[in-house]
Structure formats: structure tokens, C-alpha cells
Enzyme design. Sequence first.
Site, PDB file in Angstrom:
ATOM      1  N   GLN A 127     -10.614  -1.516   5.284  1.00  0.00           N
ATOM      2  CA  GLN A 127      -9.411  -1.936   6.080  1.00  0.00           C
ATOM      3  C   GLN A 127      -8.855  -1.193   7.251  1.00  0.00           C
ATOM      4  OE1 GLN A 127      -6.351  -1.942   3.088  1.00  0.00           O
ATOM      5  NE2 GLN A 127      -7.443  -3.399   1.635  1.00  0.00           N
ATOM      6  N   HIS A 191      -5.871   0.956   2.779  1.00  0.00           N
ATOM      7  CA  HIS A 191      -4.424   1.218   2.773  1.00  0.00           C
ATOM      8  C   HIS A 191      -3.854   2.340   3.846  1.00  0.00           C
ATOM      9  CE1 HIS A 191      -3.345  -0.273  -1.676  1.00  0.00           C
ATOM     10  NE2 HIS A 191      -4.257  -1.182  -1.039  1.00  0.00           N
ATOM     11  N   GLU A 287       6.365  -6.683  -1.655  1.00  0.00           N
ATOM     12  CA  GLU A 287       7.782  -6.375  -1.484  1.00  0.00           C
ATOM     13  C   GLU A 287       8.045  -6.719  -0.178  1.00  0.00           C
ATOM     14  OE1 GLU A 287       8.023  -2.879  -4.640  1.00  0.00           O
ATOM     15  OE2 GLU A 287       8.670  -2.441  -2.581  1.00  0.00           O
ATOM     16  N   TYR A 297      11.149   4.352  -2.062  1.00  0.00           N
ATOM     17  CA  TYR A 297      10.996   2.765  -2.491  1.00  0.00           C
ATOM     18  C   TYR A 297      10.309   2.658  -3.883  1.00  0.00           C
ATOM     19  CZ  TYR A 297      14.055   1.746   1.151  1.00  0.00           C
ATOM     20  OH  TYR A 297      15.181   1.768   1.983  1.00  0.00           O
ATOM     21  N   TYR A 308      -5.305  -4.475 -10.701  1.00  0.00           N
ATOM     22  CA  TYR A 308      -6.404  -5.439 -10.506  1.00  0.00           C
ATOM     23  C   TYR A 308      -7.169  -5.615 -11.690  1.00  0.00           C
ATOM     24  CZ  TYR A 308      -5.210  -4.809  -5.676  1.00  0.00           C
ATOM     25  OH  TYR A 308      -4.565  -4.716  -4.204  1.00  0.00           O
TER      26      TYR A 308
END
Length: 414
Positions: A127, A191, A287, A297, A308
Site C-alpha cells: 500500500q 497502512h 469510520e 478514537y 479478516y
Amino acid sequence: MKTLLNFVVAGTVIALSACGSSTNEKTADAQASATDTSGKGPVESKKANSDYKPAFAGQTRIAGVKSKTAYEGKVLTEALKFPWGITSLPDGRLLITEKLGTIRIASTDGKVSDPVTGLPKVNAAGQGGLLGITIDPAFDKNRMIYFVFSEARPDGNNTAVAKAKLSVEENTVTDVSVIWRAIPAHKSTLHYGGRILFDKTGNLVVSTGERSDLSSRPLAQDLKSGLGKVVRITTDGKPAAGNPFAGNADALPEIYSYGHRNVQGLAWHPVTGDLWEAEFGPRGGDEINRVQAGKNYGWPTITYGIEYSGDKVGAAIQQKDGLEQPVYYWDPVISPSGMTFYSGDLIPEWKNNLFIAALSGSHVARLVIENNKVVGEERLLSGEGQRFRDITQGRDGALYVITEQGRLYRLANK
């Protein structure tokens, strides 16, 4: 095995990026969604991954709405190569990052420049890559740009923030310097977060991810780590004045909020000035949050998603004192990436609505927000078969959207 997987993923990215054609000015007219957008029910009709209950009414699966204004999504170009971030230049053209490490400038009629040279090397595996981008508020005078990228380091990979000067010829950047890195480095290629904005005080707001691994997840709760955070820094990469943990010896002074999983959406509300963010959940639990200084949070302590594998995350709790509830969440996921509030005049009914580029959801989500609560949801461009990566409002009041498959759309009234 992990190295092989990263190689395969990177190869897939390159192959997917090469699939674009030169077809120009395709149009996707507004059309009825496969799900209900008539106001009689939520737009999401698929079964949730979990049986978790929302903390309050309207926190998920809000009633659908449908735009009354006739709109269209016009494909301006398909020549981009796996674009990731988009922002406007003062003259209305669009500055676009491409995941594999290039920047291009696109006109609003679909002409795309050659790659801008001089950028630092990115680690585009998984990513990673060249990610979010923004321009200096004084760009007309200093030509400075700021961007996020994944950087290979001796001890792993970092989410890094850099600044550079765009040449007058617009073919290269100079004076490149890395101003901030999310510590610690980690060997995962997942991430990274990666969005970046200026605030009204001239400081930068940057999002990071917690790098996905079970071993790195707890760092989202660790105030001595830059992972799983929203940070606020100066243009030189120093902690911005007024940050909530300034003077706390047990916290990084650049941290603005924490307990995030992977934040790929940041936007300022045009009326309240509040910072909002979008972050990925695992299976379920994507979210939308209104970010407040110093708040926690919750990830991975609380979540509306599951692993997963189908297992529960941690203690499988969704609420805990001292941890913030999301304003809104999705289950199943839509994979929310870049986002923007609409403040233009082309479609008045969209004023102050939040628009989110959805990857796995293959649509642009429109959220109607009143008093910091979501009161309606619509799915735009859902018939295009695209993975939408980022969205920005142009200087002309239209929305401009990029997709992983290399398209640039102009979304506006007919």
C-alpha cells in the site's frame, strides 16, 4: 513469503496502472442505484459482517437520499498511472500524485503533463508509494508543495512527509527535504495513512496508519509512537504550537489525535472549521470521525469490525469510557479513501455535504451532515466499476475524482 506477496501486489499495481486507454470525455449520467436511494431505506442492503449494535440511532445505515439536481461524471482522461492524491493549483489545474512515485499536472479538459522529476524514491510495494499532496497557501509566491510518501529505511518503512519547490517550468522539483517521519519504522508495507492538509494557522495536518500487523496495532494507543495518529506539524516538521500533548514527557508533541487504524481521508468542514477524517476498518467498521484535539478514537480497543479471518478483534467491544465513537460507520466496508466537503455553488443541495472516494465500494459516497450527525447517504458513480481513490473540489466549484484504474472524473451538474 511476505516478500513474495509484496512483489505480487506491486506487480498487480503496475499491471492495473497500465490498463488505461486514451478514451476521452466519457460521461456517466446520474442513474438509479441498485440499492434504495429514495429515502425509504439505507443504501446498504448487504448483510453486516457482525451483529454489533450501533451506539446511537443513525450511526450506520442511515436512510438513503437522492440528488434532485441532474449531475454527471465526465471522464476527462484515463492516462493516469495509479493516481493516489489530488489537489488544485491556483490557476485551476490539478496536481496529482501517482503511487509508483510520480507527479503529474492535469488540466480540467483532460490534458496530462509528463512526469515531474526530482522526487525522492518511494517504496511502492503493498500500500506504499507517493501518497497525499497539498500546496502551500502562499504557492503563488513560493511554489512550495508538501507530500506524503512511504520511505524505505534501514530498520523498515516509514510514513514520511516532504516538501519541495515546483519549478516555474513545472517539469521538476528542487529543494526537496524530508521534514517528518512517523516512528518507529516497521517492515510492513501496509497502512501508511498518507493524507495531508494545511490548517488555517499555516500548519500541516497529516494522517498515519498503524501499519496493520498485530504487533504494531497497539502503537495506535502509544503516545510515544507516530503510528495510527493524526499529527500537526509546522512546514519545517516541528510540533505545531498549541498541540494537545505539548509539554507531556510521555507523548510525542506533534500528536493531535490517536487510536486510529488507517486514516486516508482528511477534510475541513467549510462552516464549523472542524477537522473530519475517514479510516479503514477490518471486515466492517470503516469510520467517519470528527477529530478533536487530544481525543482517543479507540483502535484497536474498540471497533465495529471483525478480523479478516472472522475472529473477533481483541475483547470484541464497541464502546468504552474515554474512547470516542465514530460519527458514522459502515459494515460491510466501502474502503473510504480521500474525501472533501463541498462548498461550491454548482449544485446548491450538495452544500456542506461530505464526499468520500470509496475503493472496494466502487462509488463516491455523499453524506448529508446536520449538527455533526449523518442524516442521509447517497452513492454516486456506482455504475462505473472504478475504485475511487481521492476527491477534491476544483477552483470552478466542480468535484474532481481519481480512480486506481487511472481515470480523472469531473463530477458536476449537467
